[in-house]
Structure formats: C-alpha cells, structure tokens
Write an enzyme that holds these catalytic residues in place. Structure first.
Site, PDB file in Angstrom:
ATOM      1  N   TYR A  13       0.870  -1.173   0.000  1.00  0.00           N
ATOM      2  CA  TYR A  13       0.000   0.000   0.000  1.00  0.00           C
ATOM      3  C   TYR A  13       0.905   1.221   0.000  1.00  0.00           C
ATOM      4  O   TYR A  13       2.094   1.118   0.280  1.00  0.00           O
ATOM      5  CB  TYR A  13      -0.941  -0.003   1.210  1.00  0.00           C
ATOM      6  CG  TYR A  13      -0.262   0.319   2.513  1.00  0.00           C
ATOM      7  CD1 TYR A  13       0.422  -0.657   3.217  1.00  0.00           C
ATOM      8  CD2 TYR A  13      -0.295   1.615   3.025  1.00  0.00           C
ATOM      9  CE1 TYR A  13       1.068  -0.354   4.407  1.00  0.00           C
ATOM     10  CE2 TYR A  13       0.346   1.918   4.221  1.00  0.00           C
ATOM     11  CZ  TYR A  13       1.019   0.940   4.898  1.00  0.00           C
ATOM     12  OH  TYR A  13       1.654   1.243   6.063  1.00  0.00           O
ATOM     13  N   SER A 263       0.822   7.609  12.564  1.00  0.00           N
ATOM     14  CA  SER A 263       0.600   6.173  12.695  1.00  0.00           C
ATOM     15  C   SER A 263       1.117   5.416  11.467  1.00  0.00           C
ATOM     16  O   SER A 263       1.145   5.939  10.365  1.00  0.00           O
ATOM     17  CB  SER A 263      -0.898   5.948  12.844  1.00  0.00           C
ATOM     18  OG  SER A 263      -1.264   4.700  12.338  1.00  0.00           O
ATOM     19  N   LYS A 264       1.522   4.184  11.721  1.00  0.00           N
ATOM     20  CA  LYS A 264       1.910   3.342  10.599  1.00  0.00           C
ATOM     21  C   LYS A 264       0.756   2.418  10.233  1.00  0.00           C
ATOM     22  O   LYS A 264       0.849   1.644   9.304  1.00  0.00           O
ATOM     23  CB  LYS A 264       3.143   2.512  10.970  1.00  0.00           C
ATOM     24  CG  LYS A 264       4.435   3.306  10.971  1.00  0.00           C
ATOM     25  CD  LYS A 264       5.528   2.498  10.251  1.00  0.00           C
ATOM     26  CE  LYS A 264       6.899   3.092  10.360  1.00  0.00           C
ATOM     27  NZ  LYS A 264       7.027   4.447   9.853  1.00  0.00           N
ATOM     28  N   ARG A 265      -0.319   2.504  11.014  1.00  0.00           N
ATOM     29  CA  ARG A 265      -1.446   1.614  10.717  1.00  0.00           C
ATOM     30  C   ARG A 265      -2.014   1.945   9.347  1.00  0.00           C
ATOM     31  O   ARG A 265      -2.412   3.067   9.076  1.00  0.00           O
ATOM     32  CB  ARG A 265      -2.527   1.749  11.788  1.00  0.00           C
ATOM     33  CG  ARG A 265      -2.305   0.814  12.957  1.00  0.00           C
ATOM     34  CD  ARG A 265      -3.530   0.717  13.830  1.00  0.00           C
ATOM     35  NE  ARG A 265      -4.760   0.803  13.065  1.00  0.00           N
ATOM     36  CZ  ARG A 265      -5.825   1.498  13.463  1.00  0.00           C
ATOM     37  NH1 ARG A 265      -5.794   2.163  14.589  1.00  0.00           N
ATOM     38  NH2 ARG A 265      -6.925   1.519  12.722  1.00  0.00           N
ATOM     39  N   GLN A 266      -2.037   0.900   8.551  1.00  0.00           N
ATOM     40  CA  GLN A 266      -2.388   1.064   7.146  1.00  0.00           C
ATOM     41  C   GLN A 266      -3.687   1.850   6.943  1.00  0.00           C
ATOM     42  O   GLN A 266      -3.761   2.735   6.115  1.00  0.00           O
ATOM     43  CB  GLN A 266      -2.490  -0.325   6.537  1.00  0.00           C
ATOM     44  CG  GLN A 266      -2.684  -0.329   5.054  1.00  0.00           C
ATOM     45  CD  GLN A 266      -2.464  -1.725   4.492  1.00  0.00           C
ATOM     46  OE1 GLN A 266      -1.758  -2.535   5.076  1.00  0.00           O
ATOM     47  NE2 GLN A 266      -3.076  -1.999   3.372  1.00  0.00           N
TER      48      GLN A 266
END
Ligand code: GLU
Length: 504
Positions: A13, A263-266
């Site tokens: 992504y 954040s690294k949360r997709q």
C-alpha cells in the site's frame, strides 16, 4: 541533467509519507526539466507483497505522478519497464551488488564476517545488559589469511555463508551536505560496521541504494528525514568506491497535530484509503505538497501544474510537518465545489451505489438530472464524497425518524398536526409546475403561510423534516421541489401523510 528517483519497498500500500516522497522527487525533476525514476527496492525478501508495484503505479497514476524510467503502466494498465539504467528491480541486480561488495573487500574497505547468529545474539544481550547501543564488535574485521580460510571452511561445513561488512573508519568525522538541513557532521566511531551483503547474496539497503543511485546517475536523492541516520554510511560508501555522491535533500517528519508520530497503521495512512473515502486525487496532492513545503505566499490551492512551476527545495521547512485532517477536509471541499454538477455526479455515483444500493440508484443513472440536482444541493457542504450516502439517503427512500423531530420549537404536536393537514390539502392542489421549481414553490408557500397567518418555522420545519427525516439538511423548498422532480408529487404527499400519522 537533474535526475531524481522514488525508491519504494513493495509493501502493498502507499503510505501518505511515501506519496510525499514521490511527489517531491517528481516536482523537483519536472520543475528542472529533469527525469524521475521509479526503482523498486525489494531486497528485504520478508516484506514482499504480491502485486505491490501494480498497486503503486495505479495510485501514482490517479494522483498524476508519472515516471520517466523504471516501471510504468502501459495503455492496457500492464506493468512495464523502460530506461537505459535497468533493471529497476533490485532483486534483478544482485550480481552488480555482489561484484561491488567484493571490490570493497579487495580495497580493504569491507570484510567477510563469519559470526553465527547465536554469537551475534549473545553480543546484543551483553551490550543491552551494559546499556550500550547494539553494535558489531568487529570480531572478524582483522582476521589473518589462515583464519579466514579456517572460518570459511567451518561455515561451509555448517552449511551457511558469511556476510560482508563495511569497514567504517574508526576515527574522524563524516559530513553530509544536506540541501535542507545544511552540513551535518557525524562521528565515525559511532557508525556500525554495517552488513552490506547478506549470507543469501542479497545486498542490504545501504549497499544497493548507493550502487543504484550511482549507476542510475541520480543527481538528487530526495527523501524523508527518517533516512538521515543512514546518510553518513552512504557518503562513506561513495568515498570507498571513489564515486561522487549525489546531492541530498531530506525533508521533515510528518507528525499528528499532538506532535506524536504519524501512525503506521495502514487504515490511517494508506493513500488508497483516502481515495476510497472520497478525497479527490487533486486535493490529496495539494494537501501532501504542503507537508513540509510552503510557497511562502498566501496561495493555498495548487494544481499539479502550479506545483511544478513553484516547487523549490529552498522552501522546504526544517520543522516537522503536521498532518491535519481538518485541513485536508477543507482543501477537499474546495475541490469538490469547483466541480461541475455533472462531473461531481459521476464521481458520486459509486458512493451512492455503495451506501444506498446499485438497485435503487440504477433508475436514475441514465437520465442523471435528479442525481445532478441532489449533487448540486450538497456540493457546498460535502467534505468528502463518501458522506453523500448518509446526507442524501432520503432522496431515494422514505426516511425514518422520531415523531418529536417534526415539532418546531415554539409549537406543539397537536398544532403541528393541524398545520400539516392544511399543508397537505394545499400541496395536493398544486400542479407539478409549481411544485417542481424551487422558486415557484417558495413563492407559493410563503403566500400560503401569510394567508393563514402561520409563522414560517411552524410550517417549514415540519415540512422539511417530513421530507428528510433529518434535523439538518438543505432548505425545505429545494428539498421538496427536488424530491418532486425525481420521485413525483405522490412521494411528497406520502411523506407528509406519514408525518401526520406519526403525530396522531
Ligand atoms: N527503499 C527505501 C524506502 O522504502 C528508500 C529510501 C531512500 O530513498 O533512500 O523508502
């Protein structure tokens, strides 16, 4: 010749920060009539994701970023590769990296390391116990010829290959001349003897990036600040190879408004998700361009063309960029407003279909007037396309709402009911021509209110509520006339009747 590159790892992504990196490299190249290269850094085999390049290119295409060399999508949307300096996939360049790693050994700038995983693990633990930073202890750095032969033999028996490490200078300083941050001096003694070639023959990022940037004749390495700690290692590698290093420009971190790390949360940061939620690609690009760059003028709305014209590394800030979703919403709403009703309708149709059902929307798709009328009503209020379902559901299906929502604040249920009965009779007598044009309906209803000596709110509030079921919506005249235009007079009478029944 200015040559920049975007060098993502294929993680599946596109992180919003990655979009910024690509955008800045692209803008800098285009502004200077240079070239921008897409290279895929797939040497970390544990992070490979099937279809990642395809996905990346589709996102880049939607936002209007294209590459002159490396990977691209052809007319059939197939991933193709072009350019003189390829292959542009690092896993297809292994021999080149291996050759150069050996060259460094010959030059005395690199060495084989035979240490087992177990030894390295113990070393890490010892250092952790002593609160020292983890660093290779250079155990294999100065082995004699015979020792090397012995160790090679031992590794062979154990069925494993040695790695190759870079010999960092143990004293002195390395200076990075950064175009944004200026000269940054690093003490060499804190630099680890980095592995440059892994035991599986794959290079690590540091070796591959330097070799590729050199052979791809990159003039400017443009990337995020998170790569600054790696930069001195790269400078030293360029020196070891006797190559000129490209210019470097690192731009600031992206932080949340509370200054925490983005954040690294997709789900929070994937460009694909922003697009799916109905942020227009142009708006997203405009917003992302301001994450670290600023034209230093009042102008805030920039097309890609404007950005190409005005982009300048000198206007990149050193301070962290703040990711403010409210600003994105604001920019997006301006871009939505600038669309024609017809363009906006085409963009909204998939969102309507998703929220309300393809089946319900189908009858309105061929003759789009009704959808366009609704889009036009909502245009000035929409922050993102995905809001359209919730906001306009009542244009397609009868609304559900609590009876007391019908009662205007200065009125009672009984009074409301009496007035709605009168209104019903009145609307029932009107011809479609009066009902369907907002101006006509408005004039007529104002007259009706005047003649009956009602006050505006006690009639218009329940009318609007009966039509929409919402406490907030566009005004009563436009909602009613639009409903008549799409669903007919019968529909509004049905809704009024339902409201009257609710007040029983
Ligand atoms: N492959 C690195 C990344 O994933 C590239 C870093 C660089 O631009 O040197 O971002």
């Amino acid at each position: 010749m200015i040559r920049t590159r975007f060098a993502p790892s294929p993680t599946g992504y596109v992180h919003i920060g990655s979009l910024r990196t690509a955008l800045f490299a692209f803008l800098f190249a285009r502004h200077n009539n240079g070239k921008v290269i897409l290279r895929v850094e797939d040497t970390d085999r544990t992070r490979l994701v099937e279809g990642a390049v395809d996905n990346l290119l589709k996102v880049m295409k939607r936002v209007g970023i294209n590459f002159d060399e490396g990977f691209y999508l052809d007319n059939q949307n197939q991933v193709k590769e072009r350019g003189e300096a390829g292959p542009y996939l690092q896993s297809q360049r292994l021999q080149l990296y291996q050759k150069h790693a050996l060259e460094l050994i010959e030059k005395g700038r690199a060495y084989y390391c035979f240490c087992s995983e177990q030894r390295l693990e113990e070393l890490r633990k010892e250092q952790a116990a002593l609160k020292k930073p983890p660093m290779y202890d250079r155990h294999c750095r100065n082995l004699a010829k015979e020792q090397i032969a012995e160790e090679t033999e031992r590794c062979r028996k154990e069925g494993r290959n040695p790695v190759i490490r870079f010999s960092m200078p143990q004293e002195g300083q390395t200076v990075l001349h950064d175009l944004i941050y200026g000269d940054i001096t690093y003490e060499n003694k804190i630099l680890d003897d980095q592995v440059i070639l892994k035991s599986d023959g794959f290079p690590t990022y540091h070796l591959a990036v330097v070799i590729d940037d050199h052979y791809m004749q990159i003039s400017h390495v443009i990337r995020g600040e998170e790569w600054l700690p790696s930069a001195p290692k790269h400078v030293l590698l360029y020196q070891a190879f006797d190559w000129n290093a490209p210019a470097h420009a690192h731009f600031p971190l992206i932080l949340n408004p509370d200054k925490s790390k983005l954040s690294k949360r997709q789900g929070d940061v994937a460009v694909e998700d922003f697009l799916a939620r109905g942020y227009l690609p142009e708006a997203l690009v405009n917003f992302v361009a301001f994450l670290g760059w600023n034209p230093k003028t009042e102008q805030e709305i920039f097309s890609m063309e404007d950005l190409i014209k005005q982009f300048d590394l000198a206007k990149i800030n050193k301070a962290a960029a703040i990711f403010d979703i409210n600003k994105l919403d604001w920019i997006n709403s301006l871009y939505i407003r600038a669309k024609s009703d017809s363009e906006l309708t085409d963009l909204l149709i998939p969102y309507w279909e998703e929220a309300i059902g393809t089946h319900t929307i189908r009858p309105f798709k061929d003759n789009k007037e009704y959808l366009e009328a609704i889009a036009s009503l909502e245009k000035d209020r929409l922050k993102k396309l995905s809001e359209i379902g919730e906001r306009t559901r009542y244009f397609f299906m009868e609304p559900e709402y609590a009876p007391n929502l019908l009662v205007w604040k200065k009125s009672t249920a009984r009074e409301t009911k009496e007035k709605l009965l009168k209104l019903y009779d009145h609307l029932n007598k009107l011809d479609t021509n009066t009902l369907i044009y907002k101006e006509n309906l408005e004039k007529d209803l104002k007259n009706f209110i005047l003649q009956n000596q009602f006050d505006n709110g006690s009639i218009l509030w329940p009318l609007r509520t009966a039509m929409t079921g919402l406490d907030k919506s566009p005004g009563p005249f436009e909602v009613t006339s639009t409903l008549v235009s799409g669903l007919g007079k019968g529909e509004i009478l049905k809704r009024l009747q339902k409201a009257i029944n609710k007040l029983a």
